[in-house]
Design a protein around this motif. Structure first.
Motif, PDB file in Angstrom:
ATOM      1  N   LEU A   1     -53.478 -13.121  12.219  1.00 63.46           N
ATOM      2  CA  LEU A   1     -52.210 -12.387  12.251  1.00 63.46           C
ATOM      3  C   LEU A   1     -52.374 -11.127  11.404  1.00 63.46           C
ATOM      4  N   PHE A   2     -52.117  -9.981  12.018  1.00 62.86           N
ATOM      5  CA  PHE A   2     -52.204  -8.689  11.342  1.00 62.86           C
ATOM      6  C   PHE A   2     -50.806  -8.073  11.248  1.00 62.86           C
ATOM      7  N   VAL A   3     -50.614  -7.278  10.199  1.00 59.70           N
ATOM      8  CA  VAL A   3     -49.365  -6.546   9.998  1.00 59.70           C
ATOM      9  C   VAL A   3     -49.698  -5.059   9.937  1.00 59.70           C
ATOM     10  N   ARG A   4     -49.085  -4.274  10.816  1.00 57.28           N
ATOM     11  CA  ARG A   4     -49.286  -2.812  10.801  1.00 57.28           C
ATOM     12  C   ARG A   4     -48.059  -2.179  10.167  1.00 57.28           C
ATOM     13  N   TYR A   5     -48.226  -1.642   8.961  1.00 53.90           N
ATOM     14  CA  TYR A   5     -47.131  -1.048   8.214  1.00 53.90           C
ATOM     15  C   TYR A   5     -47.589   0.279   7.629  1.00 53.90           C
ATOM     16  N   ARG A   6     -46.976   1.368   8.080  1.00 57.08           N
ATOM     17  CA  ARG A   6     -47.328   2.706   7.632  1.00 57.08           C
ATOM     18  C   ARG A   6     -48.836   2.922   7.762  1.00 57.08           C
ATOM     19  N   THR A   7     -49.537   3.149   6.668  1.00 54.12           N
ATOM     20  CA  THR A   7     -50.972   3.422   6.740  1.00 54.12           C
ATOM     21  C   THR A   7     -51.816   2.194   6.394  1.00 54.12           C
ATOM     22  N   LYS A   8     -51.217   1.013   6.476  1.00 54.17           N
ATOM     23  CA  LYS A   8     -51.941  -0.218   6.177  1.00 54.17           C
ATOM     24  C   LYS A   8     -51.957  -1.134   7.402  1.00 54.17           C
ATOM     25  N   LEU A   9     -53.107  -1.747   7.634  1.00 51.67           N
ATOM     26  CA  LEU A   9     -53.257  -2.829   8.602  1.00 51.67           C
ATOM     27  C   LEU A   9     -53.698  -4.038   7.796  1.00 51.67           C
ATOM     28  N   VAL A  10     -52.813  -5.013   7.630  1.00 53.49           N
ATOM     29  CA  VAL A  10     -53.047  -6.130   6.721  1.00 53.49           C
ATOM     30  C   VAL A  10     -53.507  -7.362   7.504  1.00 53.49           C
ATOM     31  N   TYR A  11     -54.634  -7.900   7.098  1.00 54.39           N
ATOM     32  CA  TYR A  11     -55.192  -9.139   7.653  1.00 54.39           C
ATOM     33  C   TYR A  11     -54.526 -10.289   6.896  1.00 54.39           C
ATOM     34  N   LEU A  12     -53.345 -10.695   7.361  1.00 56.23           N
ATOM     35  CA  LEU A  12     -52.460 -11.537   6.564  1.00 56.23           C
ATOM     36  C   LEU A  12     -52.802 -13.017   6.602  1.00 56.23           C
ATOM     37  N   PHE A  13     -53.166 -13.543   7.774  1.00 54.36           N
ATOM     38  CA  PHE A  13     -53.265 -14.998   7.930  1.00 54.36           C
ATOM     39  C   PHE A  13     -54.242 -15.285   9.055  1.00 54.36           C
ATOM     40  N   ALA A  14     -55.179 -16.195   8.825  1.00 53.13           N
ATOM     41  CA  ALA A  14     -56.200 -16.447   9.838  1.00 53.13           C
ATOM     42  C   ALA A  14     -56.738 -17.861   9.710  1.00 53.13           C
ATOM     43  N   ALA A  15     -57.316 -18.353  10.805  1.00 50.47           N
ATOM     44  CA  ALA A  15     -57.944 -19.672  10.801  1.00 50.47           C
ATOM     45  C   ALA A  15     -58.999 -19.716  11.894  1.00 50.47           C
ATOM     46  N   ALA A  16     -59.997 -20.574  11.704  1.00 46.46           N
ATOM     47  CA  ALA A  16     -61.050 -20.770  12.700  1.00 46.46           C
ATOM     48  C   ALA A  16     -61.488 -22.224  12.655  1.00 46.46           C
ATOM     49  N   SER A  17     -61.784 -22.776  13.811  1.00 45.76           N
ATOM     50  CA  SER A  17     -62.316 -24.133  13.868  1.00 45.76           C
ATOM     51  C   SER A  17     -63.794 -24.105  13.519  1.00 45.76           C
TER      52      SER A  17
END
Length: 318
Positions: free
Chosen positions: A234-250
Motif C-alpha cells: 500500500l502506497f500513499v501519494r501526498y504532495r512530493t512524497k510517495l510513502v511505502y506504508l504497508f506491505a506483506a509477502a508470502s
C-alpha cells in the motif's frame, strides 16, 4: 507570534489542515484526517497569527489517558510528526523560540513522539528529555527509470533481467481492495509485528480516508495459474512524497522475488517525476535497510523524543 498548547477540542481543523498542506515539511501523517483515523485525539502546540487566526506552525501531540496522567504517544502507521512550519514561520525546535520543552513537560506524565526529518534539535534540552536517532530510507524519483535502475544492486538488476526474459513473468497489478493485503500480513508478519485486531481496524479507517482523497495506491503480485497472492503493498501519494506504508509477502512470494518486482514497477511508473521522493518508511532493522538500499535508497535521519515525569509524590526527591 503567540504559541499556545491547545487541547483537542480547541483546535481549528480547517486552519490545521491549511497549515499542514502548506508546510515546508511534507508530512501526510499530520493531516487531521490521518490523525483522526490513527490516534482519534491529539493536543497541539500551535503558532498562530493574531490578525488572521491562521496557523503558522503546528506540532501534533497525540494523547491518551492513563492512571498516571496524560501521555503523548506515537500512533500506529504514523512514522513522523514533529514541528510543521509554513513558509514565513520560524523553526521552533531549532531556534528555541517557541514553547520551551520544560513548560511542555508540566502538562504530560510521559511522552514518546517521532519528529520529522526536517526538524532541528534544540542545542539544550531538559535532562529528563531523551533524543534517539532513527532512520528512514528515501529514493528521489526525478531521474529517468534507466538511471534509477542502474543504481540498483547488481543482483537486483540481474534478477530483473531474468524475470523479463521468462516466458510467463509475474505481473504487478493495481487494486482498490485492501483486505487481501491485510489477510496476508496477518498470516505472515502480523504475530511478529505485534499487531492486534484494533490495529487492523485503524488501518481500515485510514485506507477509507486515503481512498476518499484519492491518495491510495495498492499493488499486488499473484501467481498466474492459481491466483495466490504472493506480495502486496500500500502506497500513499501526498504532495512530493510517495510513502511505502504497508506491505506483506508470502514465503513463496519472497522466493519468487515478488517484492522486488512490485517495487520496481512502482519506481518505473513514477520515474522522472519532478521533486517526488519514495519514502520506504523504515531502516532500523538491518535486513530491511539492506533491502531498501539495494534500490539505491539513501538513509535519512530523524529523531524520537521521549520523557517520563516523576509522579507528584516523588518530585521532592533530588
Amino acid at each position: 507570534m503567540p504559541t499556545r498548547l491547545l487541547r483537542h477540542h480547541e483546535i481549528d481543523l480547517a486552519a490545521w489542515d491549511a497549515c499542514v498542506g502548506a508546510a515546508r515539511q511534507v508530512v501526510p501523517y499530520a493531516c487531521s484526517w490521518w490523525l483522526q483515523a490513527t490516534a482519534g485525539r491529539w493536543d497541539a502546540v500551535v503558532e498562530q497569527e493574531e490578525s488572521s487566526g491562521r496557523y503558522l506552525s503546528v506540532w501534533p501531540l497525540p494523547v491518551k489517558w492513563r492512571p498516571w496522567g496524560r501521555e503523548i504517544h506515537q500512533p500506529p502507521f504514523t512514522q513522523q510528526l514533529g514541528w510543521l512550519t509554513s513558509t514565513n514561520a520560524k523553526q521552533p525546535l531549532g531556534s528555541g523560540g517557541l514553547m520551551n520543552l520544560d513548560s511542555l513537560l508540566a502538562h504530560y506524565s510521559r511522552c514518546y513522539t517521532q519528529l520529522n526529518e526536517a526538524n532541528e534539535l534544540p542545542p539544550q534540552a531538559p535532562l529528563s528529555v531523551a533524543f534517539q536517532q532513527r532512520h528512514t530510507y528515501q529514493l528521489r524519483l526525478d531521474s529517468p527509470y534507466e538511471t534509477l535502475r542502474g543504481a540498483y544492486a547488481a543482483d537486483y538488476r540481474r534478477r530483473l533481467r531474468l524475470y523479463e526474459a521468462a516466458g510467463r513473468p509475474l505481473r504487478v497489478t493495481e487494486t482498490t481492495n485492501v483486505e487481501p493485503l491485510l489477510q496476508l500480513f496477518q498470516q505472515t508478519k502480523g504475530p511478529e509485528a505485534g499487531l492486534k485486531t484494533r490495529h487492523y481496524i485503524l488501518m481500515r479507517k485510514l485506507v477509507a480516508a486515503l481512498s476518499l482523497r484519492q491518495l491510495l495506491d495498492i499493488r499486488e503480485v499473484r501467481e498466474p495459474q492459481t491466483g495466490e497472492l504472493l506480495a502486496s503493498a500500500l502506497f500513499v501519494r501526498y504532495r512530493t512524497k510517495l510513502v511505502y506504508l504497508f506491505a506483506a509477502a508470502s514465503l513463496a512470494g519472497k522466493k519468487a522475488g515478488a517484492p522486488l518486482l512490485l517495487l520496481d514497477a512502482v519506481i518505473q511508473q513514477h520515474a522522472g517525476t519532478s521533486e517526488l521522493v519514495l519514502d520506504f518508511e523504515g531502516g532500523t532493522i538491518p535486513s530491511i535497510a539492506r533491502f531498501f538500499a539495494n534500490f539505491g535508497a539513501e538513509p535519512v535521519p530523524y529523531a524520537a523524543l521521549s520523557f517520563t515525569q516523576r509522579p507528584w509524590y516523588l518530585k521532592w526527591m533530588r
